[in-house]
Each structure stands twice: as structure tokens, then as C-alpha cells.
Motif scaffolding. Structure first.
Motif, mmCIF file in Angstrom:
data_model
loop_
_atom_site.group_PDB
_atom_site.id
_atom_site.type_symbol
_atom_site.label_atom_id
_atom_site.label_comp_id
_atom_site.label_asym_id
_atom_site.label_seq_id
_atom_site.Cartn_x
_atom_site.Cartn_y
_atom_site.Cartn_z
ATOM 1 N N CYS A 136 37.377 -14.215 34.367
ATOM 2 C CA CYS A 136 37.383 -15.319 33.153
ATOM 3 C C CYS A 136 38.565 -16.401 33.525
ATOM 4 C CB CYS A 136 37.639 -14.824 31.731
ATOM 5 S SG CYS A 136 36.236 -13.660 31.232
ATOM 6 N N GLN A 137 39.376 -15.873 34.191
ATOM 7 C CA GLN A 137 40.552 -16.825 34.413
ATOM 8 C C GLN A 137 40.319 -17.635 35.790
ATOM 9 O OE1 GLN A 137 44.031 -14.417 34.338
ATOM 10 N NE2 GLN A 137 43.722 -13.822 32.115
ATOM 11 N N LYS A 138 39.599 -17.253 36.710
ATOM 12 C CA LYS A 138 39.633 -17.864 37.916
ATOM 13 C C LYS A 138 38.661 -19.060 37.894
ATOM 14 C CE LYS A 138 41.964 -15.259 40.732
ATOM 15 N NZ LYS A 138 41.203 -14.517 41.832
ATOM 16 N N THR A 164 25.325 -21.483 38.103
ATOM 17 C CA THR A 164 24.143 -20.779 37.591
ATOM 18 C C THR A 164 23.434 -21.111 36.526
ATOM 19 O OG1 THR A 164 25.340 -18.645 38.678
ATOM 20 C CG2 THR A 164 23.347 -18.251 36.980
ATOM 21 N N TYR A 165 24.298 -21.665 35.271
ATOM 22 C CA TYR A 165 23.740 -22.086 34.121
ATOM 23 C C TYR A 165 23.069 -23.428 34.298
ATOM 24 C CZ TYR A 165 23.667 -22.889 29.087
ATOM 25 O OH TYR A 165 23.336 -23.164 27.712
ATOM 26 N N ASP A 166 23.719 -24.316 35.143
ATOM 27 C CA ASP A 166 22.775 -25.684 35.468
ATOM 28 C C ASP A 166 21.857 -25.306 36.261
ATOM 29 O OD1 ASP A 166 25.029 -26.847 34.390
ATOM 30 O OD2 ASP A 166 26.110 -27.189 36.234
ATOM 31 N N GLN A 167 21.437 -24.338 37.078
ATOM 32 C CA GLN A 167 20.290 -24.059 37.960
ATOM 33 C C GLN A 167 19.304 -23.383 37.091
ATOM 34 O OE1 GLN A 167 20.360 -22.827 41.798
ATOM 35 N NE2 GLN A 167 22.317 -23.577 42.354
ATOM 36 N N ASN A 168 19.522 -23.057 35.788
ATOM 37 C CA ASN A 168 18.592 -22.336 34.930
ATOM 38 C C ASN A 168 18.212 -21.035 35.459
ATOM 39 O OD1 ASN A 168 17.378 -22.095 32.501
ATOM 40 N ND2 ASN A 168 15.461 -23.017 33.105
ATOM 41 N N ILE A 196 28.351 -21.708 47.237
ATOM 42 C CA ILE A 196 28.006 -21.076 46.019
ATOM 43 C C ILE A 196 26.733 -21.681 45.411
ATOM 44 C CG2 ILE A 196 28.752 -21.078 43.629
ATOM 45 C CD1 ILE A 196 31.636 -21.176 44.157
ATOM 46 N N ILE A 197 26.573 -22.665 45.638
ATOM 47 C CA ILE A 197 25.314 -23.529 45.275
ATOM 48 C C ILE A 197 24.133 -22.892 46.285
ATOM 49 C CG2 ILE A 197 23.970 -25.662 45.351
ATOM 50 C CD1 ILE A 197 26.536 -26.987 44.615
ATOM 51 N N ARG A 198 24.480 -22.714 47.565
ATOM 52 C CA ARG A 198 23.271 -22.109 48.475
ATOM 53 C C ARG A 198 23.230 -20.658 48.045
ATOM 54 N NH1 ARG A 198 23.339 -18.856 52.693
ATOM 55 N NH2 ARG A 198 25.549 -18.790 52.787
ATOM 56 N N ARG A 227 34.623 -19.558 37.326
ATOM 57 C CA ARG A 227 33.706 -20.510 36.407
ATOM 58 C C ARG A 227 32.759 -21.391 36.866
ATOM 59 N NH1 ARG A 227 39.307 -20.375 34.398
ATOM 60 N NH2 ARG A 227 39.874 -22.374 35.486
ATOM 61 N N LYS A 228 33.165 -21.890 38.048
ATOM 62 C CA LYS A 228 32.286 -22.761 38.658
ATOM 63 C C LYS A 228 31.021 -22.096 39.144
ATOM 64 C CE LYS A 228 35.640 -26.066 40.855
ATOM 65 N NZ LYS A 228 36.209 -26.739 42.059
#
Length: 300
Positions: A209-211, A221-225, A190-192, A215-216
Motif C-alpha cells: 500500500c505504501q509503494k 488495472t482499474y483504468d483497464q477495467n 506494467i501496462i504490457r 499504486r500505479k
């Protein structure tokens, strides 16, 4: 004044003397006051009597000698007041016009800049020098895989390919099912994939929304701006979303997949969505923070 003028006309002016001194004359821009001072000044050598130093008027709490500089100072004062009044009227109008002109100039400049940047991105993709491996990473729930993989993903990739100058066969949209490396940890993949993509598209549904893994992906995505585009596959209430999704939903415009008799369509259309994705790939600041999407179509 009319009565005195009639008296002067009917009397031998050499024998007529009228004392109007020591009266509360006012020097101002009022027409009546100006007329009075001018009338006294005009008749100073005919029937106006008494020492001329006793003829005084007040201008803004200042005493002026009527037969010396009263008219000159009053006229100067009135011209200054007229200038101030005209400036008070014209300056706001001029300022508004300048502001409107500046806004239009900035808008035009920004539009042309975006056109140049979009053209540059398309050229990079065409020449194979685009700095990211993918234009977009498409995140979705496995329950929505049939719709996303068979319909949305191929159409999105083909539309992005058509946006280049001469078209390209390069795959521009990354998806987990196609690009995750077997045997590697899901979190690592995911990160890659997020790092290898310029823009992240979240295909949001109730299942999404439930998975936990979805969510990760949102959090990473949010953390990587990274710039995020929300693509809603169905109506999802805000209280069904996670904290990050709800924040993005309330702040930014989104795209929607609309079911119809022809298999469904996207709103706004593919061209607008792809142009927005390409625009979002451009860094706008020295710290490489990417701008967010504003489709200006749907706000809820």
C-alpha cells in the motif's frame, strides 16, 4: 320466519295471508340474508301477500325484484366474489412459486453456462489458443518477494496448470520480476503485462500500500477495467489502503494468506481460487467488460 312457518302449518293456508312487502331486504352473500330471500321466494305461492313488485332487495346499491332476478343476480355476484377471493389468495402463492422456479432455473442455467465456459477456457489453454498470454498477473511489493516468488507464485501456477483437461506446462501467471523486459520503462512494462493478462491478482500488504509503483499497477488495472482479485498477505486496515484499494476492499470479497506451522495456506483453498480466476477470464458482455470475482467466502 320460524314463527310464520308454525302459523302457516297450524292455519288453513288458503285463509292465511301475510304482507312482508316494502321492508329493507338485503341481497348479499351473507347466509342469513340469502336464507331470508330464499324463504320469501319459496312461499310466494302460499301465504305471501300483496303485489310482488313491492318485494325488493338491495345488492351493492342496486334494487332487485325478489320474485324476478334477485336470487340469480345474487348468486352470480357471490360466485364472482368467491372467485376474486380465491384468486387473491392463490395468485400470490402461484407468483411466489413461479418466481422461485425462475430463480432456480436461472441459477442452474448460469451454473451450467459457467461450467461450459470454464471447460472452454481450459481447452483453449491446453491447445495453446488462449487469447491472453497469461491467465493472471501477480502484482506484489518487493518486500514480499520471498513469500510470493518462492511460495505463492509457483503453487498458483501449478494449480492453474492442473485445472486444464490434461495439464499444461505453459506458464499461466505473470510477475514483474520474471516477465518485465530489462531496459524498458517500468510504466510501459506494467501496462504490457496487465494487457497480456486476463485477471490481475494484487498481493496486498502494508508495504504494498505504501509503494508508488504498486499504486500505479493498481490504478492501471482499474483504468483497464480488468477483473481484480485481492490477496491479502497480512491484515491491512482500510485507512492504510489507497483510494482504489479501499473501494475494492469494501465492495468485493477477497482471498487471504494465512500463516501456520506448515508454512502457510490460502483461504479459500487453491481449487476455489483457481476456478474463480478461470471464470473471470470469460467476457460477459458485448463491450468485453469482464465480470468481477465473488468468492462468497470472506467479506472483510
Amino acid at each position: 320466519m320460524d314463527t310464520i312457518d308454525q302459523l302457516a302449518a297450524a292455519t288453513n293456508s288458503h285463509k292465511l295471508r301475510i304482507d312482508l312487502s316494502n321492508m329493507p331486504y338485503i341481497c348479499s352473500c351473507d347466509d342469513y340474508h340469502m336464507e331470508t330471500i330464499q324463504w320469501i321466494h319459496k312461499n310466494r305461492d302460499t301465504f305471501i301477500a300483496s303485489p310482488r313488485e313491492d318485494y325488493m332487495c338491495t345488492l351493492q346499491d342496486e334494487w332487485l325484484y325478489i320474485f324476478q332476478n334477485a336470487l340469480e343476480k345474487t348468486n352470480d355476484y357471490c360466485r364472482l366474489q368467491n372467485l376474486k377471493r380465491n384468486l387473491a389468495i392463490s395468485l400470490p402463492i402461484v407468483s411466489v412459486c413461479l418466481l422461485i422456479g425462475l430463480v432456480i432455473f436461472v441459477k442452474i442455467k448460469g451454473f451450467r453456462q459457467r461450467q461450459r465456459e470454464r471447460k472452454n477456457i481450459r481447452s483453449q489453454i491446453e491447445l495453446g489458443v488462449f487469447p491472453k498470454k497469461f491467465v493472471a498477473f501477480l502484482s506484489f511489493s518487493s518486500e514480499d518477494a520471498e513469500l510470493v516468488v518462492e511460495t505463492i507464485l509457483p503453487r498458483l501456477n501449478s494449480e492453474l496448470q492442473r485445472k486444464t483437461t490434461t495439464g499444461t506446462s505453459r506458464v499461466l501467471v505473470c510477475s514483474g520480476d520474471r516477465h518485465f523486459r530489462p531496459g524498458y520503462a517500468l510504466g510501459e512494462e506494467i501496462i504490457r503485462c496487465i494487457e497480456d493478462s486476463a485477471v490481475i491478482i494484487l498481493a496486498v500488504s502494508k508495504q504494498f500500500c505504501q509503494k508508488e509503483w504498486c499504486r500505479k499497477e493498481v490504478q492501471e488495472t482499474y483504468d483497464q477495467n480488468k477483473p481484480i482479485v485481492l490477496l491479502f498477505l497480512e491484515k491491512v486496515e482500510p485507512d492504510e489502503m489507497g483510494k482504489v484499494l479501499r473501494k475494492l476492499f469494501s465492495r468485493y470479497a477477497h482471498a487471504s494468506w494465512i500463516s501456520d506451522s506448515n508454512g502457510g495456506h490460502i483461504e479459500p483453498d487453491w481449487s476455489i481460487l483457481c476456478d474463480a480466476l478461470l471464470d473471470l477470464t470469460v467476457n460477459k458482455s458485448d463491450n468485453k467488460t469482464l465480470k468481477w470475482l465473488d468468492l462468497n467466502w470472506f467479506s472483510s
